[in-house]
Design an enzyme around this catalytic site. Structure first.
Site, PDB file in Angstrom:
ATOM      1  N   ASN A   1      48.018  35.973  40.133  1.00 37.53           N
ATOM      2  CA  ASN A   1      46.876  36.141  39.160  1.00 37.53           C
ATOM      3  C   ASN A   1      47.223  34.914  38.298  1.00 37.53           C
ATOM      4  O   ASN A   1      46.059  34.249  37.797  1.00 37.53           O
ATOM      5  CB  ASN A   1      47.417  37.448  38.414  1.00 37.53           C
ATOM      6  CG  ASN A   1      46.767  38.615  38.886  1.00 37.53           C
ATOM      7  OD1 ASN A   1      45.891  38.501  39.851  1.00 37.53           O
ATOM      8  ND2 ASN A   1      47.182  39.851  38.270  1.00 37.53           N
TER       9      ASN A   1
ATOM     10  N   ARG B   1      32.210  40.057  48.905  1.00 39.17           N
ATOM     11  CA  ARG B   1      33.371  40.046  49.394  1.00 39.17           C
ATOM     12  C   ARG B   1      33.569  41.183  50.491  1.00 39.17           C
ATOM     13  O   ARG B   1      33.348  42.165  50.231  1.00 39.17           O
ATOM     14  CB  ARG B   1      34.716  40.009  48.534  1.00 39.17           C
ATOM     15  CG  ARG B   1      34.647  39.116  47.349  1.00 39.17           C
ATOM     16  CD  ARG B   1      35.912  39.238  46.431  1.00 39.17           C
ATOM     17  NE  ARG B   1      35.754  38.912  44.962  1.00 39.17           N
ATOM     18  CZ  ARG B   1      35.865  37.294  44.892  1.00 39.17           C
ATOM     19  NH1 ARG B   1      36.224  36.469  45.686  1.00 39.17           N
ATOM     20  NH2 ARG B   1      35.799  36.971  43.560  1.00 39.17           N
TER      21      ARG B   1
ATOM     22  N   ARG C   1      34.118  33.516  44.318  1.00 38.39           N
ATOM     23  CA  ARG C   1      35.074  32.613  44.014  1.00 38.39           C
ATOM     24  C   ARG C   1      36.270  33.201  45.006  1.00 38.39           C
ATOM     25  O   ARG C   1      36.884  34.324  45.046  1.00 38.39           O
ATOM     26  CB  ARG C   1      35.539  32.605  42.835  1.00 38.39           C
ATOM     27  CG  ARG C   1      36.600  31.560  42.327  1.00 38.39           C
ATOM     28  CD  ARG C   1      37.073  31.697  40.763  1.00 38.39           C
ATOM     29  NE  ARG C   1      35.908  30.818  40.154  1.00 38.39           N
ATOM     30  CZ  ARG C   1      35.539  31.579  38.949  1.00 38.39           C
ATOM     31  NH1 ARG C   1      36.125  32.776  38.651  1.00 38.39           N
ATOM     32  NH2 ARG C   1      34.678  30.846  38.376  1.00 38.39           N
TER      33      ARG C   1
ATOM     34  N   HIS D   1      25.956  39.662  42.499  1.00 35.67           N
ATOM     35  CA  HIS D   1      27.290  40.683  42.583  1.00 35.67           C
ATOM     36  C   HIS D   1      27.191  42.128  42.678  1.00 35.67           C
ATOM     37  O   HIS D   1      28.031  42.808  42.946  1.00 35.67           O
ATOM     38  CB  HIS D   1      28.009  40.384  41.136  1.00 35.67           C
ATOM     39  CG  HIS D   1      29.258  40.936  40.891  1.00 35.67           C
ATOM     40  ND1 HIS D   1      29.823  41.895  39.858  1.00 35.67           N
ATOM     41  CD2 HIS D   1      30.493  40.577  41.681  1.00 35.67           C
ATOM     42  CE1 HIS D   1      30.870  42.203  40.023  1.00 35.67           C
ATOM     43  NE2 HIS D   1      31.515  41.313  40.856  1.00 35.67           N
TER      44      HIS D   1
ATOM     45  N   TYR E   1      41.754  49.722  45.917  1.00 39.31           N
ATOM     46  CA  TYR E   1      40.900  49.340  44.690  1.00 39.31           C
ATOM     47  C   TYR E   1      40.510  50.661  44.383  1.00 39.31           C
ATOM     48  O   TYR E   1      39.786  51.470  45.435  1.00 39.31           O
ATOM     49  CB  TYR E   1      39.694  48.500  45.101  1.00 39.31           C
ATOM     50  CG  TYR E   1      40.083  46.930  44.917  1.00 39.31           C
ATOM     51  CD1 TYR E   1      41.253  46.399  45.272  1.00 39.31           C
ATOM     52  CD2 TYR E   1      39.248  46.060  44.428  1.00 39.31           C
ATOM     53  CE1 TYR E   1      41.777  45.070  45.340  1.00 39.31           C
ATOM     54  CE2 TYR E   1      39.878  44.697  44.549  1.00 39.31           C
ATOM     55  CZ  TYR E   1      40.741  44.097  44.757  1.00 39.31           C
ATOM     56  OH  TYR E   1      41.087  42.890  44.675  1.00 39.31           O
TER      57      TYR E   1
ATOM     58  N   ARG F   1      40.702  47.554  31.876  1.00 36.34           N
ATOM     59  CA  ARG F   1      41.682  47.173  32.748  1.00 36.34           C
ATOM     60  C   ARG F   1      42.215  45.722  32.303  1.00 36.34           C
ATOM     61  O   ARG F   1      43.538  45.522  32.130  1.00 36.34           O
ATOM     62  CB  ARG F   1      41.282  47.135  34.201  1.00 36.34           C
ATOM     63  CG  ARG F   1      42.368  46.868  35.038  1.00 36.34           C
ATOM     64  CD  ARG F   1      42.144  46.467  36.397  1.00 36.34           C
ATOM     65  NE  ARG F   1      41.892  45.169  36.688  1.00 36.34           N
ATOM     66  CZ  ARG F   1      40.913  44.483  37.470  1.00 36.34           C
ATOM     67  NH1 ARG F   1      40.327  45.359  38.103  1.00 36.34           N
ATOM     68  NH2 ARG F   1      40.644  43.392  37.585  1.00 36.34           N
TER      69      ARG F   1
ATOM     70  N   HIS G   1      38.920  49.410  39.093  1.00 35.69           N
ATOM     71  CA  HIS G   1      38.006  48.364  39.355  1.00 35.69           C
ATOM     72  C   HIS G   1      36.432  48.955  39.285  1.00 35.69           C
ATOM     73  O   HIS G   1      35.552  48.577  39.240  1.00 35.69           O
ATOM     74  CB  HIS G   1      38.085  48.159  41.079  1.00 35.69           C
ATOM     75  CG  HIS G   1      37.218  46.944  41.198  1.00 35.69           C
ATOM     76  ND1 HIS G   1      36.008  47.036  42.095  1.00 35.69           N
ATOM     77  CD2 HIS G   1      37.145  45.548  41.028  1.00 35.69           C
ATOM     78  CE1 HIS G   1      35.568  45.872  42.445  1.00 35.69           C
ATOM     79  NE2 HIS G   1      36.428  44.828  41.447  1.00 35.69           N
TER      80      HIS G   1
END
Length: 705
Positions: free
Chosen positions: A66, A389, A419, A449, A483, A579, A607
């Site tokens: 991270n 993703r 990314r 997204h 997730y 979060r 998430h």
């Protein structure tokens, strides 16, 4: 901070949102420090001796990974603003230069704390469990002999030492690479020479010695430097690591080939400007001076920490097959609505919308199954899908390929600019195109997204019916196991029409702004949220039930925060489950005293995004992909769907209430920006763990019929 109440709508400044009128200037927390405090919460999980040992190891690895991304993106962004002269004050009122100083101070503190946790808590506990990470001088003669053979066969052939002298310029140090800075001397010529040896990234971070003993790979290389510099005297060696700016800059208006332009930028990513230099604390001043000069590192960009460096590689240790040192296994269940049903999934969705909660409920038995059935069903004529993703060996992509090969119309929107997944998405795009899918890359200037799938099926009476899936998470089989996300399956004609309209917008030319059950960004989502916040304020003014509950990954959008402050001032209770970074200050008299902010971290990555408006006692609940950030509301294509089923609405409201309850373990945000972890009540009893509750309580994971 205390402010006088303000009448709603009082005053008018054409250059500022109405909600910002008469707001105190220090009402926002720093986004960057807020993110670092999120990563601090990850570190606190690694420090928690009540968590299974190998899970603590994984939290150490997550913290390190991270922090890499934080420097590669957020710190790089601040430096770019300074370099380009766009160094205006941030939302918290701080100049980027001051913020970089504060970031350096906090990250130094956290990196030292991270190293301390590894060396003095986790590593000793691993040793007690028979898992040892040892340095070279701790190896016995047998292990050293084995490592000498291993070095000669598996490491030496791929090493390249780079000397620095008038004939050899200082080599480029690629981002996130682990390196050794070596000083050697020629016994005959005398002068000292600096050299760099890169640790090849294809090698394991820790070399297994046998019997669950490991040695850092750089120790093995360092012990054999004499073979790389034969005839020279090795005077000293020190590990170091560089982090570089990893943001991509592609002008979509100027490029004729977005894929090619992105590939060129990906090559340049490895060579972006330096944003951090990590060195072991034992490094000599002479070697550090060389690195600082050659790499152009400023003092605040240098981080001296105890070794070993690059602890994101601890994932290798966390993956060891020691079940007794990990969380108990969890097998996702089939949703109750699917249990015992013999009819096909499409029939079930026609009958009733299906809400699934991952990873508690199976991603394989729902989302993967939905698309696999669509690919195989001869009645299905078209599939449209967004991919932001996905996993390396994606069953969903395989289903799309099978559908195209079967002659179905398959349209896939692949977001190339996701990314750190750009290269994989480019490869998927080419694979899908080769299979006959229509692949598009979205709207120029926007990232796509939203998480959407649309299946068009010809029913028995000849009519075409649309089946949709709107999710909060990616179509990724791997992350779906860790997730926490929701997905809604629907055959509601309004949802089908909305999805058709949105896909047409993404693949063609359209200025569609009005949807039925979807709220879409950019354009509509921000105004929809603001309108509903103000509706809750009106309800409160009429003494009708009013409340706002929001679950997001990040809350940093200034206008949304100001609107929430405004609602708090008129007495609307506001529960925020965030979060990560939160720029809102809760609990300030006269501004945010009705707002409470909680954060929950644990085994699963929270998430999902949920928004609940009390709506005079008839709650309106939304699910979707958007966080409350300017990029999500203004520069990305996002979608929230309104949940229509009363049971599902009640289920989501109950989840929000469970997370926000004082009897639930969480981190609580104070007005100053300090997060305090609450795990036990005043009597010492453990507070309820949301994720364990959901893992074990079927009622919270399945709708009663």
């Amino acid at each position: 901070m205390s402010v006088e109440p303000v009448r709603i709508g009082q005053g008018a400044d054409p250059d500022r949102p109405e909600s910002a009128i008469n707001m105190p200037p220090d009402r926002f927390l720093d986004r960057e420090e807020g993110w670092l405090r999120f990563n601090q919460r990850v570190l606190e999980l690694a420090e928690d001796t009540g968590i299974p040992l190998l899970e603590r190891v994984r939290f150490l690895a997550i913290f390190a990974s991270n922090l890499d991304e934080f420097f590669m993106v957020r710190v790089a962004g601040l430096k770019r603003r300074l370099a380009t002269g766009l160094a205006v004050a941030t939302q918290s009122g701080h100049h980027p230069r001051d913020l970089l100083e504060r970031v350096a101070e906090v990250t130094h503190e956290l990196m030292l704390r991270h190293a301390e946790c590894f060396a003095h808590s986790v590593a000793p506990a691993l040793a007690e469990a028979g898992i040892r990470i040892v340095r070279w001088d701790e190896l016995d003669d047998t292990e050293r002999h084995r490592m000498r053979r291993f070095f000669r066969c598996a490491i030496y052939p791929i090493l390249t030492p780079f000397a620095v002298d008038p004939a050899h310029p200082f080599p480029h140090i690629s981002g996130r690479s682990l390196n050794l800075g070596v000083t050697v001397s020629d016994p005959e010529a005398g002068p000292h020479t600096f050299a760099r040896v890169k640790v090849p990234p294809m090698l394991s971070r820790f070399i297994e010695l046998g019997g669950e003993r490991f040695v850092p790979v750089e120790d093995v290389i360092a012990a054999h430097l004499a073979q790389l510099f034969e005839g020279m005297e090795v005077l000293e060696h020190h590990a170091f690591r560089v982090t570089r700016n990893a943001d991509l800059e592609v002008d979509e208006d100027e490029t004729d080939d977005l894929v090619q332009s992105l590939e060129n930028e990906l090559l340049r990513r490895r060579f972006g400007p330096l944003v951090r230099l990590e060195v072991e604390e034992t490094i000599s001043d002479a070697v550090l001076r060389i690195l600082r000069h050659e790499l152009g590192a400023e003092e605040r960009e240098i981080f001296r920490v105890p070794g070993p460096l690059s602890l994101a590689g601890l994932d290798q240790i966390a993956d060891l097959d020691r079940a007794e040192l990990k969380y108990p296994p969890m097998v996702p269940v089939e949703p109750r609505d699917l249990q015992g049903r013999t009819e096909d999934l499409f029939e079930l969705i026609r009958e009733r919308e299906l809400l699934v909660h991952h990873p508690y409920e199976s991603f394989v038995a729902t989302t993967e199954r939905f698309l696999a059935l669509a690919a195989a069903d001869p009645r299905v004529v078209a599939i449209k899908q967004t991919l932001y993703r996905t996993s390396g060996d994606s069953p969903i992509v395989r289903s799309l390929i099978e559908a195209a090969r079967a002659g179905k119309e398959v349209v896939v929107l692949v977001e190339l600019k996701a990314r750190f997944d750009e290269q994989q998405n480019i490869q998927w795009a080419r694979t899908l195109e080769d299979a006959g899918c229509h692949v598009v890359y979205g709207v120029v200037g926007l990232k796509t997204h939203c998480k959407l799938a649309l299946v068009v099926r010809r029913e028995g009476d000849g009519t075409l019916l649309r089946y949709g899936h709107i999710g909060t998470g990616n179509y990724n089989s791997s992350t779906a196991r860790v997730y926490e996300d929701f997905g809604l399956f629907s055959a509601d004609p309004e949802v089908g029409e909305d999805l058709s309209d949105l896909f047409n917008h993404l693949t063609g030319f359209s200025r569609k702004s009005h949807y039925r059950r979807l709220s879409v960004a950019p354009g509509g989502l921000r105004s929809d949220l603001m309108a509903q916040i103000h509706q809750e304020m009106d309800n409160a003014a009429r003494s009708e039930p009013a409340r706002i509950r929001i679950k997001v990954n990040s809350l940093v959008d200034e206008d949304i925060i100001d609107a929430l402050y405004e609602a708090s001032r008129v007495g609307v209770p506001i529960d925020l489950w965030v979060r990560g970074a939160c720029a809102l200050r809760p609990g300030i008299p006269g501004l945010s005293e009705t707002i409470q902010v909680r954060s929950i971290l644990g085994r699963f990555l929270e998430h999902s995004r949920i928004v609940v408006f009390e709506n005079s006692g008839d709650p309106r609940v939304w699910l979707g992909s958007a966080d409350l950030m300017p990029r999500n509301l203004d520069r990305r294509v996002e979608a929230l769907v309104r949940v229509a089923d009363p049971d599902q609405t009640r289920r989501l409201v109950e989840l929000m209430d469970l997370a926000m309850a004082d009897t639930t373990a969480s981190w609580r945000l104070g007005p100053s920006g300090t997060w305090t972890r609450a795990t036990h009540d005043a009597g010492g009893e453990a507070l309820l763990d949301v994720q364990n509750t959901l893992r074990g309580d079927r009622h919270l994971r399945a709708v009663d019929g």
